[in-house]
Design a protein around this motif. Structure first.
Motif, PDB file in Angstrom:
ATOM      1  N   GLU A  14      40.323  37.642  29.381  1.00 42.37           N
ATOM      2  CA  GLU A  14      40.976  38.796  30.000  1.00 42.37           C
ATOM      3  C   GLU A  14      42.424  38.490  30.392  1.00 42.37           C
ATOM      4  O   GLU A  14      42.942  39.058  31.352  1.00 42.37           O
ATOM      5  N   ALA A  15      43.077  37.610  29.655  1.00 37.90           N
ATOM      6  CA  ALA A  15      44.442  37.221  30.011  1.00 37.90           C
ATOM      7  C   ALA A  15      45.399  38.411  30.041  1.00 37.90           C
ATOM      8  O   ALA A  15      46.343  38.430  30.837  1.00 37.90           O
ATOM      9  N   ASP A  16      45.151  39.399  29.196  1.00 41.35           N
ATOM     10  CA  ASP A  16      46.040  40.567  29.152  1.00 41.35           C
ATOM     11  C   ASP A  16      45.801  41.539  30.298  1.00 41.35           C
ATOM     12  O   ASP A  16      46.587  42.477  30.477  1.00 41.35           O
ATOM     13  N   TYR A  17      44.721  41.341  31.060  1.00 39.81           N
ATOM     14  CA  TYR A  17      44.324  42.324  32.062  1.00 39.81           C
ATOM     15  C   TYR A  17      44.204  41.763  33.473  1.00 39.81           C
ATOM     16  O   TYR A  17      44.344  42.501  34.443  1.00 39.81           O
ATOM     17  N   ILE A  18      43.926  40.458  33.605  1.00 42.60           N
ATOM     18  CA  ILE A  18      43.549  39.918  34.905  1.00 42.60           C
ATOM     19  C   ILE A  18      44.681  40.020  35.925  1.00 42.60           C
ATOM     20  O   ILE A  18      44.434  40.266  37.114  1.00 42.60           O
ATOM     21  N   THR A  19      45.925  39.856  35.501  1.00 40.24           N
ATOM     22  CA  THR A  19      47.038  39.922  36.455  1.00 40.24           C
ATOM     23  C   THR A  19      47.149  41.312  37.066  1.00 40.24           C
ATOM     24  O   THR A  19      47.273  41.465  38.290  1.00 40.24           O
ATOM     25  N   ALA A  20      47.109  42.349  36.227  1.00 39.33           N
ATOM     26  CA  ALA A  20      47.193  43.718  36.741  1.00 39.33           C
ATOM     27  C   ALA A  20      46.003  44.050  37.618  1.00 39.33           C
ATOM     28  O   ALA A  20      46.144  44.720  38.652  1.00 39.33           O
ATOM     29  N   CYS A  21      44.812  43.577  37.228  1.00 39.07           N
ATOM     30  CA  CYS A  21      43.604  43.819  38.029  1.00 39.07           C
ATOM     31  C   CYS A  21      43.760  43.231  39.422  1.00 39.07           C
ATOM     32  O   CYS A  21      43.491  43.895  40.432  1.00 39.07           O
ATOM     33  N   LEU A  22      44.190  41.978  39.497  1.00 31.00           N
ATOM     34  CA  LEU A  22      44.310  41.312  40.796  1.00 31.00           C
ATOM     35  C   LEU A  22      45.434  41.901  41.634  1.00 31.00           C
ATOM     36  O   LEU A  22      45.296  42.055  42.852  1.00 31.00           O
ATOM     37  N   ARG A  23      46.550  42.245  41.006  1.00 32.64           N
ATOM     38  CA  ARG A  23      47.643  42.845  41.778  1.00 32.64           C
ATOM     39  C   ARG A  23      47.225  44.183  42.386  1.00 32.64           C
ATOM     40  O   ARG A  23      47.571  44.487  43.539  1.00 32.64           O
ATOM     41  N   ALA A  24      46.483  44.982  41.624  1.00 33.70           N
ATOM     42  CA  ALA A  24      45.986  46.249  42.167  1.00 33.70           C
ATOM     43  C   ALA A  24      45.021  45.991  43.320  1.00 33.70           C
ATOM     44  O   ALA A  24      45.068  46.681  44.350  1.00 33.70           O
ATOM     45  N   LEU A  25      44.164  44.994  43.155  1.00 35.99           N
ATOM     46  CA  LEU A  25      43.230  44.643  44.220  1.00 35.99           C
ATOM     47  C   LEU A  25      43.965  44.157  45.460  1.00 35.99           C
ATOM     48  O   LEU A  25      43.654  44.565  46.591  1.00 35.99           O
ATOM     49  N   PHE A  26      44.961  43.291  45.289  1.00 41.05           N
ATOM     50  CA  PHE A  26      45.695  42.737  46.429  1.00 41.05           C
ATOM     51  C   PHE A  26      46.462  43.827  47.184  1.00 41.05           C
ATOM     52  O   PHE A  26      46.722  43.687  48.387  1.00 41.05           O
ATOM     53  N   ALA A  27      46.806  44.914  46.498  1.00 42.13           N
ATOM     54  CA  ALA A  27      47.493  46.016  47.179  1.00 42.13           C
ATOM     55  C   ALA A  27      46.595  46.696  48.202  1.00 42.13           C
ATOM     56  O   ALA A  27      47.075  47.467  49.041  1.00 42.13           O
ATOM     57  N   ASP A  50      44.215  31.963  28.520  1.00 43.16           N
ATOM     58  CA  ASP A  50      44.618  31.420  29.823  1.00 43.16           C
ATOM     59  C   ASP A  50      44.280  32.363  30.977  1.00 43.16           C
ATOM     60  O   ASP A  50      45.034  32.450  31.949  1.00 43.16           O
ATOM     61  N   THR A  51      43.138  33.043  30.870  1.00 34.65           N
ATOM     62  CA  THR A  51      42.694  33.916  31.962  1.00 34.65           C
ATOM     63  C   THR A  51      42.677  33.177  33.295  1.00 34.65           C
ATOM     64  O   THR A  51      43.213  33.662  34.301  1.00 34.65           O
ATOM     65  N   ALA A  52      42.054  32.015  33.326  1.00 30.25           N
ATOM     66  CA  ALA A  52      41.912  31.270  34.581  1.00 30.25           C
ATOM     67  C   ALA A  52      43.277  30.865  35.138  1.00 30.25           C
ATOM     68  O   ALA A  52      43.528  30.980  36.346  1.00 30.25           O
ATOM     69  N   ALA A  53      44.154  30.396  34.275  1.00 32.20           N
ATOM     70  CA  ALA A  53      45.481  29.973  34.737  1.00 32.20           C
ATOM     71  C   ALA A  53      46.277  31.147  35.289  1.00 32.20           C
ATOM     72  O   ALA A  53      46.976  31.011  36.304  1.00 32.20           O
ATOM     73  N   ARG A  54      46.180  32.288  34.645  1.00 31.05           N
ATOM     74  CA  ARG A  54      46.917  33.459  35.130  1.00 31.05           C
ATOM     75  C   ARG A  54      46.371  33.927  36.484  1.00 31.05           C
ATOM     76  O   ARG A  54      47.132  34.364  37.346  1.00 31.05           O
ATOM     77  N   ALA A  55      45.071  33.837  36.663  1.00 32.23           N
ATOM     78  CA  ALA A  55      44.490  34.220  37.949  1.00 32.23           C
ATOM     79  C   ALA A  55      44.935  33.257  39.049  1.00 32.23           C
ATOM     80  O   ALA A  55      45.312  33.678  40.151  1.00 32.23           O
ATOM     81  N   ARG A  56      44.928  31.968  38.747  1.00 30.45           N
ATOM     82  CA  ARG A  56      45.323  30.966  39.745  1.00 30.45           C
ATOM     83  C   ARG A  56      46.802  31.083  40.112  1.00 30.45           C
ATOM     84  O   ARG A  56      47.210  30.670  41.200  1.00 30.45           O
TER      85      ARG A  56
END
Length: 283
Positions: A14-27, A50-56
């Protein structure tokens, strides 16, 4: 008593999606009282990117905790079991890695599930605008179906109390985890919240057919393995008159929906993906 929130995000490539998912959640943090602890657990399973790396790489809001867990094999239910084993919250939120929640939804979940009783909630789903004209037409019709418009479907996002989660042991190796979870609760224990979330629909006829076939197999699998769960099914069926009314409002959507329904029953559209048992998507 303060109820801690654990957000569980299974993520497979989910490397293409995880950053947007987490940023929306953190908002969501600005809507959550600071005394309510929130932890986010990303369960990266079988990732070849690099899903895990992008999340970290993301910094969670102050007072929140982010953990990234990894397992070698790709399995959504295996990822759920991995995340649950580490989760400490009394409120469990299950979020797909390609879903974007609106900032107010997590706080609504926290209020609705601030109880020791068994409860299940989801938000109000919206479909992310599709690139394909066919998918846009299909989605316009599908989102008006009674179960999607008025029910508590839980696809992409659902949450429950610990008392509700105690109704079964580990997640079984099944296709439709959202249906399995929803049917653990009686209709009176399920609540649809006004907060919205964006859920992506796959693009194009072939992918829609493949995913629809998989969804149908998932429901049939539960009916075979856990027939007693369907006592809790209150899925609203559309009547012939209701279908006609929807068709008048969205003739192109009705046509697209009908084509997909016909193709789902056609052996021509059987594919290798249809026979796979692991977690696949049709993007």
């Amino acid at each position: 008593m303060t109820h801690q929130i654990s957000v569980l995000i299974p993520a497979h490539n989910e490397a293409d999606y995880i950053t947007a998912c987490l940023r929306a959640l953190f908002a969501s943090a600005k809507h959550i009282p600071p005394e309510i602890p929130v932890e986010v657990l990303v369960a990266a399973n079988g990732c070849r990117d690099d899903t895990a790396a992008r999340a970290r790489a993301l910094l969670p809001p102050e007072g929140w905790h982010l953990r990234v867990l990894e397992q070698d094999h790709g399995s959504k239910t295996g990822a759920l079991n991995l995340a649950e084993a580490a989760a400490r919250g009394s409120i469990l939120v299950y979020l797909d890695a390609d879903v974007l929640i609106e900032p107010a939804l997590l706080s609504q979940i926290a209020v609705a599930l601030a109880t020791d009783d068994a409860r299940y909630v989801s938000g109000t789903p919206t479909v992310t605008p599709a690139r394909s004209a066919f998918t846009r037409a299909y989605a316009a019709f599908w989102t008006q179906l009674p179960f999607v418009r008025n029910g508590v479907p839980g696809f992409g996002l659902f949450a429950m109390t610990r008392a509700g989660r105690a109704r079964w042991a580990d997640w079984p190796d099944i296709i439709s985890d959202d249906t399995f979870a929803r049917l653990q609760f009686a209709p009176t224990e399920r609540l649809r919240l006004p907060g919205r979330y964006q859920w992506p629909m796959v693009e194009g006829l072939r992918n829609l057919v493949r995913v629809r076939r998989r969804q149908d197999r998932g429901v049939q699998q539960i009916a075979t393995l856990y027939p007693g769960l369907f006592r809790n099914d209150d899925k609203i069926r559309v009547t012939a008159l209701g279908l006609a009314a929807l068709a008048r409002r969205s003739p192109l959507g009705f046509l697209a929906y009908g084509v997909v329904a016909l193709c789902v029953r056609s052996p021509f559209f059987a594919s290798r993906e249809d026979r796979r048992k692991d977690w696949v998507r049709g993007r």
